[in-house]
Design a protein around this motif. Structure first.
Motif, mmCIF file in Angstrom:
data_model
loop_
_atom_site.group_PDB
_atom_site.id
_atom_site.type_symbol
_atom_site.label_atom_id
_atom_site.label_comp_id
_atom_site.label_asym_id
_atom_site.label_seq_id
_atom_site.Cartn_x
_atom_site.Cartn_y
_atom_site.Cartn_z
ATOM 1 N N TYR A 140 0.819 -1.222 0.000
ATOM 2 C CA TYR A 140 0.000 0.000 0.000
ATOM 3 C C TYR A 140 0.859 1.281 0.000
ATOM 4 C CZ TYR A 140 -3.790 3.227 0.818
ATOM 5 O OH TYR A 140 -4.662 4.273 0.681
ATOM 6 N N GLY A 141 1.747 1.398 0.975
ATOM 7 C CA GLY A 141 2.595 2.595 1.049
ATOM 8 C C GLY A 141 3.537 2.676 -0.142
ATOM 9 N N ALA A 142 4.037 1.504 -0.551
ATOM 10 C CA ALA A 142 4.957 1.464 -1.693
ATOM 11 C C ALA A 142 4.277 2.015 -2.937
ATOM 12 C CB ALA A 142 5.414 0.026 -1.936
ATOM 13 N N TYR A 143 2.994 1.692 -3.094
ATOM 14 C CA TYR A 143 2.283 2.161 -4.285
ATOM 15 C C TYR A 143 1.855 3.618 -4.155
ATOM 16 C CZ TYR A 143 2.280 -2.167 -6.985
ATOM 17 O OH TYR A 143 2.662 -3.236 -7.754
ATOM 18 N N MET A 144 1.787 4.117 -2.935
ATOM 19 C CA MET A 144 1.565 5.567 -2.783
ATOM 20 C C MET A 144 2.825 6.299 -3.260
ATOM 21 S SD MET A 144 0.794 7.801 0.637
ATOM 22 C CE MET A 144 0.471 9.559 0.568
ATOM 23 N N THR A 145 3.993 5.760 -2.880
ATOM 24 C CA THR A 145 5.259 6.340 -3.347
ATOM 25 C C THR A 145 5.323 6.265 -4.869
ATOM 26 O OG1 THR A 145 6.266 5.472 -1.346
ATOM 27 C CG2 THR A 145 7.774 6.235 -3.041
ATOM 28 N N ARG A 146 4.892 5.127 -5.400
ATOM 29 C CA ARG A 146 4.888 4.950 -6.853
ATOM 30 C C ARG A 146 3.975 5.990 -7.514
ATOM 31 N NH1 ARG A 146 3.120 -0.620 -10.044
ATOM 32 N NH2 ARG A 146 3.465 0.209 -12.122
ATOM 33 N N ALA A 147 2.809 6.223 -6.900
ATOM 34 C CA ALA A 147 1.860 7.200 -7.446
ATOM 35 C C ALA A 147 2.544 8.562 -7.580
ATOM 36 C CB ALA A 147 0.639 7.323 -6.535
ATOM 37 N N ALA A 148 3.250 8.972 -6.518
ATOM 38 C CA ALA A 148 3.907 10.282 -6.542
ATOM 39 C C ALA A 148 5.079 10.267 -7.520
ATOM 40 C CB ALA A 148 4.379 10.640 -5.139
ATOM 41 N N GLY A 149 5.919 9.236 -7.412
ATOM 42 C CA GLY A 149 7.123 9.157 -8.251
ATOM 43 C C GLY A 149 6.781 9.155 -9.733
ATOM 44 N N GLU A 150 5.760 8.375 -10.100
ATOM 45 C CA GLU A 150 5.378 8.329 -11.520
ATOM 46 C C GLU A 150 4.810 9.674 -11.967
ATOM 47 O OE1 GLU A 150 4.619 3.569 -12.283
ATOM 48 O OE2 GLU A 150 2.881 4.811 -11.791
ATOM 49 N N ALA A 151 4.043 10.301 -11.077
ATOM 50 C CA ALA A 151 3.445 11.599 -11.442
ATOM 51 C C ALA A 151 4.534 12.653 -11.664
ATOM 52 C CB ALA A 151 2.479 12.057 -10.357
ATOM 53 N N PHE A 152 5.582 12.621 -10.825
ATOM 54 C CA PHE A 152 6.645 13.633 -10.979
ATOM 55 C C PHE A 152 7.300 13.536 -12.354
ATOM 56 C CE2 PHE A 152 7.403 13.348 -6.097
ATOM 57 C CZ PHE A 152 6.232 14.058 -5.884
ATOM 58 N N GLU A 153 7.314 12.322 -12.910
ATOM 59 C CA GLU A 153 7.913 12.145 -14.244
ATOM 60 C C GLU A 153 7.211 13.021 -15.271
ATOM 61 O OE1 GLU A 153 10.571 10.390 -15.199
ATOM 62 O OE2 GLU A 153 10.925 9.804 -13.093
ATOM 63 N N SER A 154 5.885 13.230 -15.101
ATOM 64 C CA SER A 154 5.231 14.115 -16.067
ATOM 65 C C SER A 154 5.057 15.540 -15.538
ATOM 66 C CB SER A 154 3.899 13.515 -16.542
ATOM 67 O OG SER A 154 3.135 13.140 -15.446
ATOM 68 N N ILE A 155 4.936 15.700 -14.214
ATOM 69 C CA ILE A 155 4.757 17.071 -13.690
ATOM 70 C C ILE A 155 6.077 17.858 -13.798
ATOM 71 C CG2 ILE A 155 4.133 18.479 -11.674
ATOM 72 C CD1 ILE A 155 2.491 16.060 -10.657
ATOM 73 N N ALA A 156 7.162 17.180 -13.474
ATOM 74 C CA ALA A 156 8.471 17.859 -13.500
ATOM 75 C C ALA A 156 9.487 16.926 -14.154
ATOM 76 C CB ALA A 156 8.895 18.205 -12.076
ATOM 77 N N PRO A 157 9.350 16.692 -15.472
ATOM 78 C CA PRO A 157 10.141 15.634 -16.106
ATOM 79 C C PRO A 157 11.658 15.825 -16.036
ATOM 80 C CG PRO A 157 8.909 16.898 -17.753
ATOM 81 C CD PRO A 157 8.446 17.360 -16.414
ATOM 82 N N ASP A 158 12.104 17.095 -15.977
ATOM 83 C CA ASP A 158 13.557 17.312 -16.056
ATOM 84 C C ASP A 158 14.197 17.551 -14.700
ATOM 85 O OD1 ASP A 158 13.310 17.187 -18.809
ATOM 86 O OD2 ASP A 158 12.657 19.301 -18.839
ATOM 87 N N LYS A 159 13.406 17.391 -13.670
ATOM 88 C CA LYS A 159 13.881 17.823 -12.371
ATOM 89 C C LYS A 159 13.711 16.695 -11.358
ATOM 90 C CE LYS A 159 12.729 21.489 -9.281
ATOM 91 N NZ LYS A 159 12.021 22.716 -9.039
ATOM 92 N N ARG A 160 14.636 16.578 -10.421
ATOM 93 C CA ARG A 160 14.456 15.606 -9.341
ATOM 94 C C ARG A 160 13.607 16.248 -8.242
ATOM 95 N NH1 ARG A 160 20.690 14.507 -8.161
ATOM 96 N NH2 ARG A 160 21.334 15.173 -10.239
ATOM 97 N N VAL A 161 12.591 15.528 -7.813
ATOM 98 C CA VAL A 161 11.752 16.015 -6.715
ATOM 99 C C VAL A 161 12.094 15.151 -5.494
ATOM 100 C CG1 VAL A 161 9.366 16.311 -5.916
ATOM 101 C CG2 VAL A 161 9.925 16.661 -8.332
ATOM 102 N N LEU A 162 12.303 15.783 -4.355
ATOM 103 C CA LEU A 162 12.575 14.986 -3.149
ATOM 104 C C LEU A 162 11.313 14.237 -2.751
ATOM 105 C CD1 LEU A 162 14.247 14.083 -0.685
ATOM 106 C CD2 LEU A 162 13.456 16.131 0.492
#
Ligand code: GLC
Length: 688
Positions: free
Chosen positions: A380-402
């Motif tokens: 469950y928590g792992a997939y919440m992280t996945r939800a955020a991590g995958e979204a950052f790929e399109s929200i901020a594709p060129d930037k690392r988000v903490l």
């Protein structure tokens, strides 16, 4: 060599993405299978001197022998010695002795590891589900097994460079002025600082993706104001979504059927910080994309990092649990004079949170496959992280988000880091933090750290200083403490000079730590290594759990006992002992292989430079934006030519693999004279 054994029809977990994996034929190697009912237990007879590594975020030592551990992500801030479950679930172990064999049990449900607890030499692994995958990894050494494992689970998440700065947190800084004060007091006292955390009170009524207008009237302007002072704000995001008419996240989740459901199809309800909440169904790819897209509103306000919390998921209570407890209470008859009945009642009342029965009462829609929560609980928590991590790929594709999370399962290490959850201001938890770091690294979590100073209980000045003296080496270096505890900022304990000095050491080490961190991520390697991984034939080194190799050049030996004036340190080879008083005040001594007592006052940081290794240091700064990597000081302990290859990049974009990211610091030997050579300016060389 990796072999894969499939039992039944396992639910995919997204943990394994690569590696040279063969299908295992017939009986599993090394282990014996014992069937009970439909389920299977895997058993291994350990030799007396086998060491068992792994399990990531788990209790006890680096060598897991003698304990029993249950992988079931659990919100339990009271991490005493007998506790079996922590916030993360990392089912990978390595048996190291006559053979070096790793086993990864890929199962999203509960898995129990009895490592010589019930019977001294028996290792028994019991997955609660009959459908799972077991990977057997054979290697030349424990280190080799770990690296093969890391290869198969894929590259670890890479954090931005600013996330290596010192970060200050508290549940909660309540408004803009309180945060301004935190920043002012750090800057005024010369204590470096890169980030301040926003705990749940920055939100409007604990509603995810909102900010309180009253406490933060112009949130984007405040984010900018802090940024101008070199400080990033990092907001918390909780898993539960508040049930409130008109709240867009709730309304949308309900409309699109994105919340976890009870068996009767209604949305499951649990009480968390906002009161009644629904849990987003992170197992559903549409729900995951939807929730992930919500982070954009905060990124658009200038936010560059997040911590995901309460995602085991933590539940304070459910209506069903409360009703059951009420029934017990109403049936309790004082006149029966039965203490047994009282304890039953007391048990009901004190176990309303995170009840197994509640975890068995709601369901996920895994893209068409309806699964009861407890069977995939650890995802469950792992997939919440996945939800955020995958979204950052399109929200901020060129930037690392903490991004880092509290709950985790192997696989989530590709999308974010983790922090180790709610610890306590106990000396034993400092030691636990030290021993846990290599285990976390083995399971792929490299951007990680604990709440420095301890989350619960009251911290003391000496505990915070000692904890920071270790924390300067952990990628996530964050002081965080709970509501109601004694203030724990560095300036809360009187004189700040010692705190300033210790944190300044961190900033002079950042280029080295970041370089070693990046190499660990890019090469499936470890930042924190047990001594045995570097000195495998040294039998004594195999037993040491409170000294670690950090990167390639240094060994650390933190002090973790109150009132200690130093500690015993074992040197597996001759090393250069360096004691720091501040980033520029150091004492050096070459020490021979063997056991030594090392004095270390509460304001000193001892470390050891390995033979023919180089430690590059930069000038310390007040925040990472100001780090100057054009000039270095080198400390080396060398009797022949040697080299340090430093990884460096802009710290924010994603071009990790360019050859120009590497700079060589070499010590050349020309007719017996050792001289430094580098394309960087070397302002000082301290050579022993
Ligand atoms: C949880 C988190 C902790 C946070 C608190 C309030 O206990 O683990 O870090 O401060 O919730 O949000």
């Amino acid at each position: 060599m990796i072999k894969k054994y499939v039992y039944g029809d396992p639910i995919p977990t997204n943990a394994v993405v690569g590696g040279d994996i063969e299908a295992g034929e017939g009986e599993i190697q090394y282990f014996s299978e014992i069937s009970f009912g439909d389920n299977i237990m895997l058993s291994y007879a350990m030799s007396d001197d086998d060491v068992v590594y792994g399990l990531g975020e788990a209790n006890r030592g680096l060598n897991k022998r003698g304990g029993v551990y249950t992988s079931f992500c659990t919100d339990d801030p009271n991490q005493t010695e007998e506790k079996q479950s922590f916030y993360g679930a990392h089912n990978f172990i390595v048996i190291s002795g006559m053979v070096n064999v790793g086993i990864f049990i890929d199962s999203p449900g509960e898995v129990k590891f009895d490592i010589g607890f019930t019977s001294t030499n028996m290792l028994n692994i019991t997955p609660a589900e009959k459908d799972f995958v077991a990977y057997i990894i054979e290697g030349k050494s424990a280190y080799d097994v770990v690296r093969q494992f890391r290869g198969m689970i894929g590259r670890s998440y890479i954090a931005p460079l600013w996330a290596f700065g010192f970060q200050q947190s508290r549940w909660s800084y309540m408004n803009e002025d309180e945060i301004r004060e935190v920043v002012r007091r750090h800057r005024e006292n010369g204590i470096p600082l890169d980030a301040v955390y926003l705990d749940i009170d920055y939100m409007e009524g604990y509603k995810d993706f909102t900010t309180s207008d009253e406490r933060f009237p112009d949130f984007p302007a405040f984010v900018r104001e802090m940024r101008e002072q070199g400080v990033r704000l990092v907001p918390i995001i909780d898993a539960g979504v508040k049930i409130e008419d008109g709240y867009d996240v709730y309304e949308e989740g309900k409309q699109y059927q994105f919340f976890c459901k009870r068996q009767d199809g209604t949305d499951f309800v649990a009480g968390v910080w906002p009161g009644k909440t629904h849990f987003p169904d992170f197992m559903n790819s549409n729900a995951r994309n939807w929730f992930g897209s919500k982070y954009k509103v905060l990124i658009d306000s200038g936010i560059e990092g997040f911590w995901n919390d309460m995602n085991e998921p933590a539940m304070f209570y459910t209506e069903e649990g409360i009703e059951e407890a009420k029934k017990y209470l109403s049936e309790f008859d004082f006149e029966t004079n039965d203490p047994g009945k009282f304890f039953e009642l007391s048990d009901k009342l004190t176990h309303l949170s995170n009840r197994r029965k509640d975890y068995e009462s709601f369901y996920h829609n895994m893209d068409g496959n309806i699964v009861r929560h407890d069977k995939v609980h650890n995802l469950y928590g792992a997939y919440m992280t996945r939800a955020a991590g995958e979204a950052f790929e399109s929200i901020a594709p060129d930037k690392r988000v903490l991004l880092f999370s509290r709950a985790s399962y192997i696989g989530s290490h590709r999308y974010g880091g983790i922090w180790t959850g709610d610890n306590q201001s106990w000396w034993s938890h400092l030691l636990m933090n030290i021993r846990m770091m290599p285990s976390l690294n083995m399971c792929g979590y490299i951007y990680t750290g604990a709440d420095l100073g301890g989350f619960g209980s009251n911290c003391t000045r000496d505990l915070l200083l000692r904890w920071l003296a270790f924390g300067i080496f952990t990628p996530l270096m964050r002081d965080h403490s709970a509501l109601g505890t004694r203030r724990q900022e560095c300036y809360a304990f009187g004189d700040t000079e010692d705190f300033k000095n210790i944190i300044s050491i961190r900033y002079s080490l950042i280029p080295y730590l970041y370089s070693e961190y990046m190499k660990a991520c890019l090469n499936d390697d470890l930042l924190f290594k047990p001594l045995a991984f570097e000195y495998p034939s040294d039998d004594f080194a195999r037993t040491i759990e409170d000294q670690l190799i950090v990167g390639d050049s240094i060994m650390i030996a933190p002090v973790y006992e109150q009132n200690a004036v130093g500690r015993y340190v074992y040197l597996p080879e001759d090393m250069l002992y360096v004691v720091y008083r501040s980033s520029s005040m150091r004492k050096y001594r070459v020490m021979n292989k063997g056991l030594h007592f090392i004095p270390a006052a509460v304001n000193e940081v001892p470390m050891f430079i390995r033979k023919n290794k180089i430690l590059p240091l930069c000038r310390t700064t007040q925040c990472t934006d100001k780090i100057d990597t054009s000039m270095f000081e080198l400390i080396a302990y060398a009797d022949s030519a040697c080299e340090y290859l430093m990884y460096e990049d802009d710290g924010i974009s994603k071009s990790f693999t360019q050859p120009e990211n590497y700079t060589s610091f070499a010590i050349r030997d020309s007719e017996g004279v050792l001289t430094p050579v580098s394309s960087k300016k070397i302002v000082k060389l301290t050579l022993y």
